[in-house]
Write a protein that holds these residues in place. Structure first.
Motif, PDB file in Angstrom:
ATOM      1  N   GLU A 145     -48.372 -39.572  19.578  1.00  9.89           N
ATOM      2  CA  GLU A 145     -47.928 -38.513  20.474  1.00  9.89           C
ATOM      3  C   GLU A 145     -48.297 -38.871  21.905  1.00  9.89           C
ATOM      4  O   GLU A 145     -49.436 -39.257  22.179  1.00  9.89           O
ATOM      5  N   VAL A 146     -47.316 -38.748  22.800  1.00  6.76           N
ATOM      6  CA  VAL A 146     -47.497 -39.068  24.211  1.00  6.76           C
ATOM      7  C   VAL A 146     -46.884 -37.954  25.054  1.00  6.76           C
ATOM      8  O   VAL A 146     -46.101 -37.149  24.554  1.00  6.76           O
ATOM      9  N   GLU A 147     -47.271 -37.887  26.332  1.00  8.10           N
ATOM     10  CA  GLU A 147     -46.668 -36.888  27.214  1.00  8.10           C
ATOM     11  C   GLU A 147     -45.201 -37.188  27.458  1.00  8.10           C
ATOM     12  O   GLU A 147     -44.376 -36.287  27.523  1.00  8.10           O
ATOM     13  N   MET A 148     -44.905 -38.476  27.636  1.00 12.14           N
ATOM     14  CA  MET A 148     -43.535 -38.909  27.886  1.00 12.14           C
ATOM     15  C   MET A 148     -43.348 -40.292  27.263  1.00 12.14           C
ATOM     16  O   MET A 148     -44.226 -41.142  27.369  1.00 12.14           O
ATOM     17  N   ILE A 149     -42.228 -40.489  26.595  1.00 10.43           N
ATOM     18  CA  ILE A 149     -41.933 -41.798  26.020  1.00 10.43           C
ATOM     19  C   ILE A 149     -41.501 -42.720  27.159  1.00 10.43           C
ATOM     20  O   ILE A 149     -40.538 -42.431  27.859  1.00 10.43           O
ATOM     21  N   THR A 150     -42.252 -43.790  27.344  1.00 10.84           N
ATOM     22  CA  THR A 150     -41.980 -44.727  28.433  1.00 10.84           C
ATOM     23  C   THR A 150     -42.003 -46.158  27.904  1.00 10.84           C
ATOM     24  O   THR A 150     -42.477 -46.419  26.787  1.00 10.84           O
ATOM     25  N   LYS A 151     -41.539 -47.060  28.755  1.00  8.07           N
ATOM     26  CA  LYS A 151     -41.592 -48.483  28.443  1.00  8.07           C
ATOM     27  C   LYS A 151     -43.041 -48.907  28.200  1.00  8.07           C
ATOM     28  O   LYS A 151     -43.335 -49.667  27.281  1.00  8.07           O
ATOM     29  N   ARG A 152     -43.936 -48.384  28.994  1.00  9.71           N
ATOM     30  CA  ARG A 152     -45.362 -48.724  28.862  1.00  9.71           C
ATOM     31  C   ARG A 152     -45.939 -48.247  27.527  1.00  9.71           C
ATOM     32  O   ARG A 152     -46.671 -48.970  26.855  1.00  9.71           O
ATOM     33  N   ALA A 153     -45.595 -47.013  27.124  1.00 10.70           N
ATOM     34  CA  ALA A 153     -46.091 -46.471  25.855  1.00 10.70           C
ATOM     35  C   ALA A 153     -45.576 -47.303  24.679  1.00 10.70           C
ATOM     36  O   ALA A 153     -46.328 -47.611  23.744  1.00 10.70           O
ATOM     37  N   LEU A 154     -44.300 -47.685  24.721  1.00 13.92           N
ATOM     38  CA  LEU A 154     -43.750 -48.527  23.660  1.00 13.92           C
ATOM     39  C   LEU A 154     -44.362 -49.923  23.702  1.00 13.92           C
ATOM     40  O   LEU A 154     -44.627 -50.526  22.663  1.00 13.92           O
ATOM     41  N   GLY A 155     -44.622 -50.436  24.902  1.00 20.69           N
ATOM     42  CA  GLY A 155     -45.259 -51.744  25.046  1.00 20.69           C
ATOM     43  C   GLY A 155     -46.640 -51.772  24.410  1.00 20.69           C
ATOM     44  O   GLY A 155     -47.030 -52.770  23.791  1.00 20.69           O
ATOM     45  N   LYS A 156     -47.393 -50.684  24.560  1.00 23.58           N
ATOM     46  CA  LYS A 156     -48.715 -50.595  23.928  1.00 23.58           C
ATOM     47  C   LYS A 156     -48.594 -50.633  22.409  1.00 23.58           C
ATOM     48  O   LYS A 156     -49.422 -51.233  21.716  1.00 23.58           O
ATOM     49  N   MET A 157     -47.547 -49.991  21.876  1.00 19.07           N
ATOM     50  CA  MET A 157     -47.327 -50.025  20.435  1.00 19.07           C
ATOM     51  C   MET A 157     -46.988 -51.447  19.982  1.00 19.07           C
ATOM     52  O   MET A 157     -47.430 -51.885  18.919  1.00 19.07           O
ATOM     53  N   VAL A 158     -46.217 -52.165  20.786  1.00 20.76           N
ATOM     54  CA  VAL A 158     -45.867 -53.548  20.444  1.00 20.76           C
ATOM     55  C   VAL A 158     -47.136 -54.387  20.341  1.00 20.76           C
ATOM     56  O   VAL A 158     -47.350 -55.101  19.351  1.00 20.76           O
ATOM     57  N   VAL A 159     -47.989 -54.304  21.346  1.00 21.08           N
ATOM     58  CA  VAL A 159     -49.214 -55.100  21.347  1.00 21.08           C
ATOM     59  C   VAL A 159     -50.101 -54.723  20.157  1.00 21.08           C
ATOM     60  O   VAL A 159     -50.659 -55.585  19.483  1.00 21.08           O
ATOM     61  N   ARG A 160     -50.202 -53.427  19.860  1.00 20.07           N
ATOM     62  CA  ARG A 160     -51.063 -52.963  18.771  1.00 20.07           C
ATOM     63  C   ARG A 160     -50.539 -53.389  17.393  1.00 20.07           C
ATOM     64  O   ARG A 160     -51.305 -53.766  16.514  1.00 20.07           O
ATOM     65  N   HIS A 161     -49.213 -53.338  17.204  1.00 20.83           N
ATOM     66  CA  HIS A 161     -48.664 -53.565  15.864  1.00 20.83           C
ATOM     67  C   HIS A 161     -48.051 -54.941  15.649  1.00 20.83           C
ATOM     68  O   HIS A 161     -47.908 -55.372  14.508  1.00 20.83           O
ATOM     69  N   VAL A 162     -47.656 -55.595  16.706  1.00 19.82           N
ATOM     70  CA  VAL A 162     -47.020 -56.902  16.577  1.00 19.82           C
ATOM     71  C   VAL A 162     -47.887 -57.993  17.191  1.00 19.82           C
ATOM     72  O   VAL A 162     -47.896 -59.122  16.740  1.00 19.82           O
ATOM     73  N   GLY A 163     -48.617 -57.648  18.244  1.00 19.37           N
ATOM     74  CA  GLY A 163     -49.425 -58.632  18.951  1.00 19.37           C
ATOM     75  C   GLY A 163     -48.688 -59.147  20.177  1.00 19.37           C
ATOM     76  O   GLY A 163     -47.580 -58.730  20.476  1.00 19.37           O
ATOM     77  N   ASN A 164     -49.334 -60.046  20.862  1.00 18.88           N
ATOM     78  CA  ASN A 164     -48.722 -60.642  22.043  1.00 18.88           C
ATOM     79  C   ASN A 164     -47.562 -61.534  21.626  1.00 18.88           C
ATOM     80  O   ASN A 164     -47.525 -62.045  20.514  1.00 18.88           O
ATOM     81  N   GLU A 165     -46.623 -61.738  22.538  1.00 21.05           N
ATOM     82  CA  GLU A 165     -45.439 -62.540  22.239  1.00 21.05           C
ATOM     83  C   GLU A 165     -45.846 -63.929  21.764  1.00 21.05           C
ATOM     84  O   GLU A 165     -46.755 -64.545  22.294  1.00 21.05           O
ATOM     85  N   GLY A 166     -45.158 -64.408  20.747  1.00 13.26           N
ATOM     86  CA  GLY A 166     -45.452 -65.727  20.217  1.00 13.26           C
ATOM     87  C   GLY A 166     -46.489 -65.730  19.121  1.00 13.26           C
ATOM     88  O   GLY A 166     -46.725 -66.749  18.488  1.00 13.26           O
TER      89      GLY A 166
END
Length: 116
Positions: A17-38
């Motif tokens: 849950e976030v105040e607003m869905i943003t590129k940054r909020a989704l980016g944090k999910m990417v890092v948490r669940h997928v990791g850094n690129e590569g």
């Protein structure tokens, strides 16, 4: 138990849950669940998250303070939802024909959802 219920239960589900869905909020999910690129082997999940990031940048920003995006990662049996406000605007992101696809769900007056 019905087959559909059994299929739904096999998924690991997480709601953010976030105040607003943003590129940054989704980016944090990417890092948490997928990791850094590569790093890692979850290329489909990365593609799903990237499709959501691209989608929110092309859509009216006003809706993202009262919306949800549910990401279905069939490859790893995971469901990720990012939600803001009461989630009046709802979207589903999943792979279809090996490509990320985002569809909108309609919410009726009783608060029930149906596929559009």
């Amino acid at each position: 138990m019905a087959k559909l219920e059994m299929d739904i239960q096999k998924y690991h589900e997480e709601v953010n849950e976030v105040e607003m869905i943003t590129k940054r909020a989704l980016g944090k999910m990417v890092v948490r669940h997928v990791g850094n690129e590569g790093i890692g082997e979850q290329s489909d999940l990365r593609r799903l998250f990237q499709a959501c990031i691209d989608f929110i940048q092309k859509t009216n920003p006003i809706i993202w303070s009262d919306a949800s995006i549910t990401i279905y990662d069939d490859e790893n049996d995971q469901i990720f939802t990012i939600k803001s406000g009461k989630a009046r605007h709802q979207y589903i992101c999943s792979m279809r024909d090996n490509e990320p696809t985002i569809t909108q769900r309609a919410v009726n007056e009783a608060g029930r959802c149906c596929q559009m």
